[in-house]
Design a protein around this motif. Structure first.
Motif, PDB file in Angstrom:
ATOM      1  N   ALA A 262     176.957  92.928 131.437  1.00 39.53           N
ATOM      2  CA  ALA A 262     178.300  92.789 130.886  1.00 39.53           C
ATOM      3  C   ALA A 262     179.033  91.578 131.420  1.00 39.53           C
ATOM      4  CB  ALA A 262     179.114  94.060 131.182  1.00 39.53           C
ATOM      5  N   ALA A 263     178.698  91.158 132.640  1.00 37.17           N
ATOM      6  CA  ALA A 263     179.380  89.978 133.184  1.00 37.17           C
ATOM      7  C   ALA A 263     179.038  88.732 132.405  1.00 37.17           C
ATOM      8  CB  ALA A 263     179.002  89.797 134.651  1.00 37.17           C
ATOM      9  N   ALA A 264     177.821  88.681 131.843  1.00 35.41           N
ATOM     10  CA  ALA A 264     177.411  87.495 131.086  1.00 35.41           C
ATOM     11  C   ALA A 264     177.877  87.551 129.646  1.00 35.41           C
ATOM     12  CB  ALA A 264     175.886  87.364 131.136  1.00 35.41           C
ATOM     13  N   ALA A 265     177.930  88.725 129.050  1.00 34.64           N
ATOM     14  CA  ALA A 265     178.365  88.865 127.657  1.00 34.64           C
ATOM     15  C   ALA A 265     179.047  90.221 127.529  1.00 34.64           C
ATOM     16  CB  ALA A 265     177.179  88.757 126.711  1.00 34.64           C
ATOM     17  N   HIS A 266     180.344  90.236 127.670  1.00 32.29           N
ATOM     18  CA  HIS A 266     181.116  91.474 127.736  1.00 32.29           C
ATOM     19  C   HIS A 266     180.968  92.293 126.461  1.00 32.29           C
ATOM     20  CE1 HIS A 266     184.336  94.148 128.881  1.00 32.29           C
ATOM     21  NE2 HIS A 266     184.936  93.915 127.737  1.00 32.29           N
ATOM     22  N   ALA A 267     180.689  93.581 126.628  1.00 30.21           N
ATOM     23  CA  ALA A 267     180.599  94.490 125.488  1.00 30.21           C
ATOM     24  C   ALA A 267     181.964  95.134 125.269  1.00 30.21           C
ATOM     25  CB  ALA A 267     179.546  95.564 125.756  1.00 30.21           C
ATOM     26  N   TRP A 268     182.576  94.856 124.125  1.00 28.81           N
ATOM     27  CA  TRP A 268     183.916  95.360 123.855  1.00 28.81           C
ATOM     28  C   TRP A 268     183.871  96.822 123.449  1.00 28.81           C
ATOM     29  CZ3 TRP A 268     187.740  92.521 125.521  1.00 28.81           C
ATOM     30  CH2 TRP A 268     187.526  91.160 125.697  1.00 28.81           C
ATOM     31  N   GLU A 269     184.816  97.604 123.997  1.00 28.30           N
ATOM     32  CA  GLU A 269     184.818  99.051 123.786  1.00 28.30           C
ATOM     33  C   GLU A 269     185.114  99.438 122.343  1.00 28.30           C
ATOM     34  OE1 GLU A 269     183.936 101.397 125.818  1.00 28.30           O
ATOM     35  OE2 GLU A 269     183.590 100.092 127.544  1.00 28.30           O
ATOM     36  N   GLY A 270     185.716  98.550 121.577  1.00 29.02           N
ATOM     37  CA  GLY A 270     186.084  98.902 120.208  1.00 29.02           C
ATOM     38  C   GLY A 270     184.946  98.921 119.222  1.00 29.02           C
ATOM     39  N   PHE A 271     183.721  98.597 119.685  1.00 31.89           N
ATOM     40  CA  PHE A 271     182.587  98.553 118.771  1.00 31.89           C
ATOM     41  C   PHE A 271     181.350  99.101 119.463  1.00 31.89           C
ATOM     42  CE2 PHE A 271     178.780  96.226 117.250  1.00 31.89           C
ATOM     43  CZ  PHE A 271     178.743  96.720 115.957  1.00 31.89           C
ATOM     44  N   ASP A 272     180.595  99.923 118.739  1.00 29.91           N
ATOM     45  CA  ASP A 272     179.333 100.460 119.229  1.00 29.91           C
ATOM     46  C   ASP A 272     178.296 100.285 118.124  1.00 29.91           C
ATOM     47  OD1 ASP A 272     177.770 102.352 121.168  1.00 29.91           O
ATOM     48  OD2 ASP A 272     177.545 103.237 119.167  1.00 29.91           O
ATOM     49  N   HIS A 273     177.203  99.621 118.427  1.00 27.07           N
ATOM     50  CA  HIS A 273     176.218  99.279 117.409  1.00 27.07           C
ATOM     51  C   HIS A 273     175.581 100.509 116.791  1.00 27.07           C
ATOM     52  CE1 HIS A 273     172.465  97.411 115.756  1.00 27.07           C
ATOM     53  NE2 HIS A 273     173.317  96.480 115.434  1.00 27.07           N
ATOM     54  N   GLU A 274     175.330 101.522 117.599  1.00 31.22           N
ATOM     55  CA  GLU A 274     174.722 102.735 117.057  1.00 31.22           C
ATOM     56  C   GLU A 274     175.672 103.461 116.109  1.00 31.22           C
ATOM     57  OE1 GLU A 274     171.607 103.910 117.221  1.00 31.22           O
ATOM     58  OE2 GLU A 274     171.170 101.989 118.163  1.00 31.22           O
ATOM     59  N   THR A 275     176.964 103.447 116.434  1.00 33.94           N
ATOM     60  CA  THR A 275     177.939 104.033 115.513  1.00 33.94           C
ATOM     61  C   THR A 275     177.970 103.246 114.210  1.00 33.94           C
ATOM     62  OG1 THR A 275     179.276 104.822 117.369  1.00 33.94           O
ATOM     63  CG2 THR A 275     180.363 104.677 115.224  1.00 33.94           C
ATOM     64  N   TRP A 276     177.905 101.918 114.309  1.00 29.81           N
ATOM     65  CA  TRP A 276     177.844 101.092 113.096  1.00 29.81           C
ATOM     66  C   TRP A 276     176.640 101.480 112.246  1.00 29.81           C
ATOM     67  CZ3 TRP A 276     173.761  97.563 112.139  1.00 29.81           C
ATOM     68  CH2 TRP A 276     173.892  96.874 110.923  1.00 29.81           C
ATOM     69  N   ARG A 277     175.490 101.682 112.868  1.00 31.17           N
ATOM     70  CA  ARG A 277     174.296 102.052 112.098  1.00 31.17           C
ATOM     71  C   ARG A 277     174.480 103.393 111.399  1.00 31.17           C
ATOM     72  NH1 ARG A 277     168.682 100.030 114.695  1.00 31.17           N
ATOM     73  NH2 ARG A 277     168.052 100.985 112.738  1.00 31.17           N
ATOM     74  N   GLU A 278     175.137 104.320 112.064  1.00 28.55           N
ATOM     75  CA  GLU A 278     175.390 105.616 111.437  1.00 28.55           C
ATOM     76  C   GLU A 278     176.330 105.471 110.238  1.00 28.55           C
ATOM     77  OE1 GLU A 278     176.912 107.968 114.586  1.00 28.55           O
ATOM     78  OE2 GLU A 278     175.012 108.023 115.690  1.00 28.55           O
ATOM     79  N   ILE A 279     177.318 104.593 110.358  1.00 30.96           N
ATOM     80  CA  ILE A 279     178.277 104.389 109.271  1.00 30.96           C
ATOM     81  C   ILE A 279     177.648 103.618 108.121  1.00 30.96           C
ATOM     82  CG2 ILE A 279     180.414 103.197 108.626  1.00 30.96           C
ATOM     83  CD1 ILE A 279     181.367 103.692 111.539  1.00 30.96           C
ATOM     84  N   ALA A 280     176.991 102.502 108.434  1.00 28.12           N
ATOM     85  CA  ALA A 280     176.525 101.576 107.398  1.00 28.12           C
ATOM     86  C   ALA A 280     175.185 101.959 106.803  1.00 28.12           C
ATOM     87  CB  ALA A 280     176.448 100.166 107.982  1.00 28.12           C
TER      88      ALA A 280
END
Length: 399
Positions: free
Chosen positions: A24-42
């Motif tokens: 996360a220090a190199a590329a911060h993961a923002w709490e407002g988005f989760d890739h697995e949730t996106w896959r479930e939605i899309a």
């Protein structure tokens, strides 16, 4: 600890989630988005794209046509550009039942300064009633119209447009205010997931999943491109603006946003970008685009083996040719590392510009230092913009 919160996802994504937490220090993961949730939605299908870049760890030669022949004319490059844009669009995606509308705006308030008038606007963006919050800067005293205009894009800060507008700065990046003091019309606006487009006190990309429920086949970068073109539409309605002299400047998030926006909107005549690009294949964390942020979630189909990615940034940059392009980068950039390879990238891109007899319109400044756009380099960019747009002005900072 974050890796252990979502038991139902462990079987599909434990390794990826732990990687996000560990890096996360190199590329911060923002709490407002989760890739697995996106896959479930899309419920997305992997893009099926066979391109010369797919399957290669090195960068595919720009002057090689898809059929393997050498590109030696601008017309041949235009054919390849069309294919590259189609490839990009397939990963960016498309909106659901959305249409552009007349770029009308209503005024929220205005602020008077000795050098400019700053007007806070809400600009119509789409047929769903979406609006883009923006600050329009009109230089004072009013010069004879029409004047060039510069679109100013913010970096990844929650306050969005307020930073380049000089209203609420984290860093010395008030481009819109600086350029207005030099006599240029400027406009700074909130990208989706920033500023007035998220609840006060929340982080960037807050609750991006609502966006994907409305547009499961799209991406936030696609929405950024949409908004960028709506801002160009708006500027072209203003009698003060010369519609043939609209440029863009941005740092970090604003850098890749400006490049992508200009690739898909040829009405923009010049681009200044700072510290926002390295190639996917040189990036130790290419999942920043798909998992850490909602920018390009479909790129996540390729990040386990980045060689399979169907395009890379040298191809994106080359799609700007022959428009004037100024890029500033640093060699110790902790956000976009391994930038030493940009010299080779720009040599390739310069070959495309040469097809138009325009290699001098491509400028690369690559220097030691961290992820930043220091005042002396901003001055270089401002001077370059003024020459490119055919105006003169005084430096906004002392070198």
């Amino acid at each position: 600890m974050r890796c252990l919160k979502h038991d139902r996802r462990l079987s599909r994504g434990l390794m990826a989630a732990c990687l996000l937490a560990g890096l996360a220090a190199a590329a911060h993961a923002w709490e407002g988005f989760d890739h697995e949730t996106w896959r479930e939605i899309a419920q997305p299908e992997p893009p099926r794209l066979q391109t010369p870049q797919a399957g290669r760890l090195d960068l595919a030669p720009l002057l090689l046509a898809d059929d393997g022949t050498t590109i030696s004319t601008a017309d041949q490059w235009e054919e390849k550009r069309q294919r590259l844009r189609a490839t990009l669009q397939a990963v960016i995606g498309e909106p659901t039942n959305l249409e552009p509308v007349a770029p009308d705006a209503y005024e929220v308030d205005r602020h008077a300064d000795p050098d400019f008038e700053r007007i806070h606007l809400m600009i119509n963006a789409d047929s769903d009633g979406g609006r883009i919050p923006a600050y329009l800067f009109l230089p004072l005293p009013a010069a004879q119209a029409p004047l060039p205009a510069v679109i100013v894009l913010h970096q990844t800060v929650a306050q969005g447009k307020e930073e380049p507008a000089g209203v609420n700065m984290s860093f010395d990046l008030n481009f819109a205010e600086d350029l207005a003091r030099r006599g240029l019309i400027t406009i700074a606006y909130d990208a989706p997931g920033f500023g007035e487009r998220i609840p006060p006190g929340t982080d960037p990309y807050h609750n991006s999943h609502d966006f994907f429920r409305r547009h499961p086949d799209w991406s936030v970068l696609g929405r950024m491109n949409w908004d960028f073109s709506r801002i160009v539409d708006f500027l072209q309605t203003r009698p003060e603006v010369d519609p043939e002299r609209i440029a863009v400047i941005g740092h970090s998030h604003g850098a890749y946003g400006g490049v992508m926006g200009a690739v898909f909107d040829p009405r923009v005549c010049a681009v200044v970008a700072s510290c926002g690009i390295n190639t996917f294949r040189a990036d130790p964390t290419p999942w920043r685009w798909s998992h850490a942020t909602p920018l390009l979630p479909r790129l996540g189909f390729f990040t386990d083996d980045i060689r399979t990615a169907p395009f890379d940034w040298h191809e994106v940059l080359a799609c700007l040719a022959p428009r004037p392009f100024f890029y500033f980068g640093t060699l110790a950039d902790d956000i976009f590392p391994n930038t030493d390879g940009l010299r080779d990238v720009f040599e390739q891109v310069r070959g495309v510009y040469a097809l138009y007899d325009a290699p001098a319109l491509l400028r690369l400044y690559l220097v030691d230092g961290p992820h930043s756009f220091p005042p002396d380099r901003q001055n270089l960019a401002y001077d370059w913009l003024e020459r490119t747009l055919g105006v003169k002005g005084e430096p906004a900072h002392s070198p």
